[in-house]
Write a protein that holds these residues in place. Structure first.
Motif, PDB file in Angstrom:
ATOM      1  N   LEU A  33      37.791  37.912  32.818  1.00 18.99           N
ATOM      2  CA  LEU A  33      37.233  38.048  31.471  1.00 18.99           C
ATOM      3  C   LEU A  33      38.218  38.625  30.469  1.00 18.99           C
ATOM      4  N   ALA A  34      39.037  39.610  30.891  1.00 13.57           N
ATOM      5  CA  ALA A  34      39.820  40.351  29.893  1.00 13.57           C
ATOM      6  C   ALA A  34      41.276  40.591  30.273  1.00 13.57           C
ATOM      7  N   ILE A  35      41.674  40.220  31.475  1.00 13.44           N
ATOM      8  CA  ILE A  35      43.035  40.509  31.942  1.00 13.44           C
ATOM      9  C   ILE A  35      43.603  39.270  32.616  1.00 13.44           C
ATOM     10  N   PRO A  36      44.937  39.203  32.788  1.00 12.46           N
ATOM     11  CA  PRO A  36      45.526  38.056  33.481  1.00 12.46           C
ATOM     12  C   PRO A  36      45.088  38.011  34.952  1.00 12.46           C
ATOM     13  N   LEU A  37      45.079  36.809  35.505  1.00 12.59           N
ATOM     14  CA  LEU A  37      44.722  36.639  36.912  1.00 12.59           C
ATOM     15  C   LEU A  37      45.832  37.160  37.818  1.00 12.59           C
ATOM     16  N   ARG A  38      45.418  37.878  38.864  1.00 11.35           N
ATOM     17  CA  ARG A  38      46.331  38.288  39.932  1.00 11.35           C
ATOM     18  C   ARG A  38      45.802  37.694  41.229  1.00 11.35           C
ATOM     19  N   THR A  39      46.690  37.078  42.004  1.00 18.65           N
ATOM     20  CA  THR A  39      46.296  36.460  43.261  1.00 18.65           C
ATOM     21  C   THR A  39      47.030  37.148  44.412  1.00 18.65           C
ATOM     22  N   THR A  40      46.665  36.807  45.639  1.00 19.20           N
ATOM     23  CA  THR A  40      47.185  37.558  46.791  1.00 19.20           C
ATOM     24  C   THR A  40      47.570  36.635  47.942  1.00 19.20           C
ATOM     25  N   GLU A  41      48.519  35.749  47.651  1.00 13.88           N
ATOM     26  CA  GLU A  41      48.996  34.828  48.686  1.00 13.88           C
ATOM     27  C   GLU A  41      49.652  35.552  49.847  1.00 13.88           C
ATOM     28  N   ASP A  42      50.157  36.768  49.618  1.00 17.52           N
ATOM     29  CA  ASP A  42      50.751  37.526  50.728  1.00 17.52           C
ATOM     30  C   ASP A  42      49.714  37.880  51.782  1.00 17.52           C
ATOM     31  N   THR A  43      48.458  37.989  51.371  1.00 18.14           N
ATOM     32  CA  THR A  43      47.377  38.326  52.299  1.00 18.14           C
ATOM     33  C   THR A  43      46.775  37.083  52.939  1.00 18.14           C
ATOM     34  N   ILE A  91      26.604  41.236  47.347  1.00 17.42           N
ATOM     35  CA  ILE A  91      27.969  41.330  46.833  1.00 17.42           C
ATOM     36  C   ILE A  91      28.875  41.907  47.912  1.00 17.42           C
ATOM     37  N   MET A  92      30.035  41.277  48.127  1.00 17.36           N
ATOM     38  CA  MET A  92      31.101  41.931  48.871  1.00 17.36           C
ATOM     39  C   MET A  92      32.102  42.443  47.842  1.00 17.36           C
ATOM     40  N   GLY A  93      32.230  43.754  47.750  1.00 14.21           N
ATOM     41  CA  GLY A  93      33.176  44.297  46.786  1.00 14.21           C
ATOM     42  C   GLY A  93      33.010  45.796  46.627  1.00 14.21           C
ATOM     43  N   GLY A  94      34.067  46.429  46.161  1.00 18.34           N
ATOM     44  CA  GLY A  94      34.018  47.848  45.862  1.00 18.34           C
ATOM     45  C   GLY A  94      34.419  48.735  47.024  1.00 18.34           C
ATOM     46  N   ALA A  95      34.588  49.992  46.710  1.00 19.51           N
ATOM     47  CA  ALA A  95      34.864  51.045  47.693  1.00 19.51           C
ATOM     48  C   ALA A  95      34.278  52.327  47.108  1.00 19.51           C
ATOM     49  N   PHE A  96      33.536  53.033  47.906  1.00 18.56           N
ATOM     50  CA  PHE A  96      32.834  54.215  47.411  1.00 18.56           C
ATOM     51  C   PHE A  96      33.403  55.476  48.060  1.00 18.56           C
ATOM     52  N   ASN A  97      32.960  55.819  49.244  1.00 13.07           N
ATOM     53  CA  ASN A  97      33.540  56.981  49.938  1.00 13.07           C
ATOM     54  C   ASN A  97      34.638  56.505  50.880  1.00 13.07           C
ATOM     55  N   THR A 116      43.719  47.832  47.523  1.00 11.50           N
ATOM     56  CA  THR A 116      44.634  47.232  46.560  1.00 11.50           C
ATOM     57  C   THR A 116      45.375  48.306  45.771  1.00 11.50           C
ATOM     58  N   THR A 117      44.648  49.296  45.304  1.00 10.77           N
ATOM     59  CA  THR A 117      45.202  50.546  44.793  1.00 10.77           C
ATOM     60  C   THR A 117      44.486  51.660  45.563  1.00 10.77           C
ATOM     61  N   PRO A 118      44.885  52.921  45.378  1.00 11.40           N
ATOM     62  CA  PRO A 118      44.194  53.987  46.116  1.00 11.40           C
ATOM     63  C   PRO A 118      42.686  54.029  45.894  1.00 11.40           C
ATOM     64  N   THR A 119      42.206  53.460  44.759  1.00 12.66           N
ATOM     65  CA  THR A 119      40.770  53.517  44.471  1.00 12.66           C
ATOM     66  C   THR A 119      40.117  52.147  44.334  1.00 12.66           C
TER      67      THR A 119
END
Length: 340
Positions: free
Chosen positions: A66-76, A144-150, A155-158
């Protein structure tokens, strides 16, 4: 209704649903994420061919978040999103509807009947909500599959990957579904990183399919090793998942693969697989270090009603038994073993 960014584990999700007698796939939205949207769509069509599946409408999703460039993960997930596997281009055609339009058309045609399953970035669902604000009330349930809570991000620390790709879309979806009669079920990294596929699981699946030779993938395999399995679905799985094993192994996580998306599919079909806890979920959009973090208010500090049921427990062995039985039996039925 699937919304998917295929993807190695995404492809097992699709196989799981095709192999499940209690599932009917009414449409597939191809979401940019692991690879660009056009490649996702090509993968979906090719997998339907591999499985000799009936015609299922596959729609192309938005090319960018919606608001940022696409980032993909072919390394994964490999250069085409399916690891070391190779699938020929499909002759099937894409829908004339966009992914967002397909969402809206399906829920309007079947109000209160459809379970939405989102295992990629939520771009297309957010765009669908802009077209049809009543979508949360028209769906039977959203998973939904997504997010990290506890749990740390992957991808980043959070940040979990799907949210990282399009955090604005994620926030729009959670805000919109605050009015849903049934809260979305959220399978975050907290639970999906306990769903560890290992080589033994692939051995069992090949045996169930009657595929020969029964191969065991290993970190000691030579570079470029490919499966010689007699069953094309098993051969695909071995070549795709081997890449995922190698990726996790290179990160010192073990020779394993997290099956995030097939688990979410299993929960969409059978909520009893998951123990859930309600919470109010929001998405950080402004943090310098935490942009894209999913934040759960477990105890009502914000004074807002819960808008998600977050999965906090499951039995991974039970899930894998079901996945192996279903996909193994399906592979056997699509490509029966040769008899002598």
């Amino acid at each position: 209704m699937m919304d998917i960014d295929t993807g190695i584990d995404d492809s097992l999700e699709l196989l799981y649903l095709l192999s499940s007698p209690d599932a009917e796939i009414v449409g597939i939205a191809s979401t940019a994420g692991n690879v660009p949207a056009a490649q996702v769509a090509a993968n979906n069509l090719a997998l339907l061919d591999l499985c000799r599946a009936p015609e299922i409408e596959v729609a192309l999703g938005a090319a960018e978040p919606l608001a940022i460039p696409l980032r993909t993960t072919e390394d994964t997930h490999g250069p085409h999103g399916i690891g070391y596997a190779e699938l020929p281009p499909s002759a099937r055609t894409l829908s004339t509807l966009s992914a967002a339009e397909l969402w809206v058309e399906r829920v309007r045609a079947h109000p209160g009947e459809i379970v939405g399953l989102c295992t990629g970035p939520l771009t297309n669902l957010a765009l669908a909500l802009r077209l049809e604000p009543e979508l949360p009330r028209l769906l039977r349930r959203l998973v939904i599959m997504g997010g990290a809570f506890n749990h740390p991000g992957n991808t980043t620390p959070t940040n979990e990957w799907n949210v990282y790709v399009d955090p604005e879309a994620t926030k729009e979806v959670y805000d919109a579904f605050s009015v849903a009669a049934n809260r979305p079920i959220v399978c975050a990294l907290d639970i999906t990183e306990t769903i560890e596929m290992r080589p033994d699981h692939l051995v069992r699946l090949a045996e169930r399919a009657g595929s020969l030779p029964v191969e065991r993938v290993s970190e000691s395999d030579p570079a470029g090793a490919r499966s010689a399995a007699s069953n094309p679905i098993v051969r695909y799985l071995l070549d795709a998942v081997r890449f995922y094993f190698d990726f996790h192994h290179h990160l010192d996580l073990g020779y394993l693969a997290h099956m995030h998306d097939p688990f979410a599919a299993a929960v969409a079909l059978d909520h009893e697989l998951a123990r859930v806890r309600p919470a109010t979920v929001d998405v950080e959009l402004a943090g310098t270090l935490t942009r894209g973090a999913t934040v759960a208010d477990w105890s009502g500090m914000w004074g807002r009603e819960p808008n998600a049921d977050i999965v906090v427990g499951t039995d991974p062995a039970r899930f894998f038994d079901r996945l192996i039985d279903r996909i193994g039996e399906y592979a056997r039925s699509v490509y029966p073993p040769a008899t002598h």
